[in-house]
Each structure stands twice: as structure tokens, then as C-alpha cells.
Design an enzyme around this catalytic site. Structure first.
Site, mmCIF file in Angstrom:
data_model
loop_
_atom_site.group_PDB
_atom_site.id
_atom_site.type_symbol
_atom_site.label_atom_id
_atom_site.label_comp_id
_atom_site.label_asym_id
_atom_site.label_seq_id
_atom_site.Cartn_x
_atom_site.Cartn_y
_atom_site.Cartn_z
ATOM 1 N N SER A 139 2.014 -41.992 8.315
ATOM 2 C CA SER A 139 1.767 -40.699 8.953
ATOM 3 C C SER A 139 3.104 -40.061 9.273
ATOM 4 C CB SER A 139 0.961 -40.878 10.247
ATOM 5 O OG SER A 139 0.930 -39.672 10.994
ATOM 6 N N TYR A 152 -1.588 -45.677 17.667
ATOM 7 C CA TYR A 152 -1.702 -45.138 16.312
ATOM 8 C C TYR A 152 -0.314 -44.799 15.766
ATOM 9 C CZ TYR A 152 -2.636 -41.959 12.478
ATOM 10 O OH TYR A 152 -2.637 -41.347 11.247
#
Length: 251
Positions: A139, A152
Site C-alpha cells: 500500500s 494495517y
């Protein structure tokens, strides 16, 4: 990575970025195999695209690794592209009374250990079948985190580091190791609202840009990044980290 005639395996392939890439690669003339937790979605994809193969599998389960390895050897002996894409995201408030590590544990289980299990099952085939490509979905938040998604973002920072080491260790093999680092995309990763959020990049636009970068080899440093994310990627190098972090995490 060539446009067609690949044998491609994708985890987390029944929704979001994984499904969109699976369908696009299938439509380009590749043999595509996917895993996901929901058999109904796997059946739906196979009905819509004949030849696409699916396996109901939970990468969180350590016992799934030998099952996956056997399935790949039996059904994809020519495997040359792997996308470890399965992932989850949850907001966490560690300042709240009653906070526990339960969500963080689930994120580590899927986003980190799940990728390692896929690598364990698939790398022997990739090393044998090279030239090959191993991708994992990280990400853009690996580079500058959003503080409301701590585990995350940290899981994606782990993958960023781990993929560098994997790339180095496989340097003697014809296996390209790539990090797919999406921005905020219209998927249901954080819930249904994200899929229609106008601030998020439309999924089809993201997939088209990714496919183009892969096909022309526009993957500097082994990273598949959109131009819009380069300021975040290089914020620490450019001395802008504090301002970028503050903009993403207002007081």
C-alpha cells in the site's frame, strides 16, 4: 511481465483489486487461477470467464499451505506469475478504553503471514519456471501511515521491507519480485462506503494503469506505484515527511 500466455495465480481474487486484475488478465489471454474464502464468488467468476479456476482457501490457516502447494503443482505446473493479494484493513483506536490487539492480530495473520504462506507454496514453481514474477499487494500507506489504521499500515511497511529482502535473495534466479502499492481505490477494503467514495481512485482506472506499468516494465526499484503517490513514497528522502504526515493525520 508479458501481456499474455502467462499462468497467473492470485490470492484474494474474488473481490476488489484482486478480482479486477484476475478478470483483466484472463481477458488478455492468460490462464488465471484464484483463491478466496467464498465458494459462491469463485463459482460466479468461473461461470463468467470459462477456463478461470478457483480454490476456496483461507490463507490465515497454516494448514492451507501444503494444500495450496499441492493444488498449484497439480493445476498450474507452468505457473510463472503470482500475486499475493489477500488482505484486510480495520481502523483501531488504541487510546480507547477496552482496546485489544484482536484486530491487529487478524491483520498480521492475513496481511503478513498469509503472504509468507503463499510464497512458501509458490516459489518452488516460480524458480523452476522462470522468467517469472512474484508480486505482493502492499500500500502507499507503507511509506507514510494513517494513524487511525496502525496495524494495517504497519503490515504494509513490513511487506515493503520483506519484499526487498526476497528480491535480493532471489537475485540469482529469473524471478522478478514486485511490490504493488495502491493508493486509496474504490473497493470494499474498509467497507461499502469506500467503493463509492469520490475521493478514491476508480478501480478500473487503477487496474488499467497497473497493467500498463507491468507490460512496459515501468517498475523502478521493483515498485508498482502511480505517479500521484511518488511524493508520499519519497517524503522522507525529500524532507517533507512531517508535512505529509500532518496532512494525512490532522490533529
Amino acid at each position: 511481465m508479458q501481456r499474455s500466455n502467462n499462468t497467473i495465480f492470485i490470492t484474494g481474487g474474488t473481490s476488489g483489486i484482486g478480482r479486477a486484475l484476475a478478470e483483466a488478465w484472463h481477458d488478455r489471454g492468460n490462464r488465471v487461477l484464484v483463491t478466496g474464502r467464498r465458494q459462491a464468488l469463485l463459482d460466479q467468476m468461473a461461470d463468467q470467464r470459462p477456463g478461470l479456476r478457483g480454490l476456496a482457501l483461507d490463507v490465515d490457516d497454516p494448514a492451507a499451505t501444503p494444500q495450496l502447494a499441492a493444488w498449484l503443482h497439480a493445476n498450474a505446473p507452468a505457473l510463472n506469475v503470482v500475486l499475493a493479494n489477500a488482505g484486510i484493513s480495520r481502523a483501531e483506536d488504541m487510546a480507547a478504553d477496552g482496546w485489544t490487539a484482536e484486530d491487529a492480530t487478524a491483520i498480521v495473520q492475513t496481511n503478513i503471514l498469509g503472504v509468507l504462506r503463499v510464497a512458501q507454496a509458490a516459489l518452488p514453481l516460480l524458480r523452476r519456471n522462470g522468467p517469472a514474477t512474484f508480486l505482493a499487494t502492499s500500500s502507499a500507506l507503507a511509506f507514510v501511515p494513517r494513524a487511525d489504521f496502525p496495524a494495517y499500515c504497519a503490515s504494509k511497511a513490513f511487506l515493503h521491507s520483506w519484499l526487498q529482502s526476497l528480491r535480493h535473495q532471489l537475485r540469482a534466479f529469473p524471478v522478478e519480485v514486485l511490490e504493488l502499492s495502491p493508493p486509496y481505490v474504490q473497493t470494499e477494503l474498509t467497507g461499502a462506503r469506500q467503493a463509492s467514495d469520490p475521493r478514491a481512485l476508480p478501480l478500473a482506472d487503477y487496474v488499467q494503469q497497473v497493467l500498463h506499468k507491468l507490460e512496459v516494465g515501468d517498475t523502478p526499484h521493483g515498485e508498482v506505484l502511480l505517479d500521484r503517490d511518488l511524493p508520499r513514497r519519497w517524503a522522507e528522502r525529500d524532507g517533507t515527511y512531517a508535512s505529509v504526515y500532518a496532512a494525512m493525520n490532522p490533529a
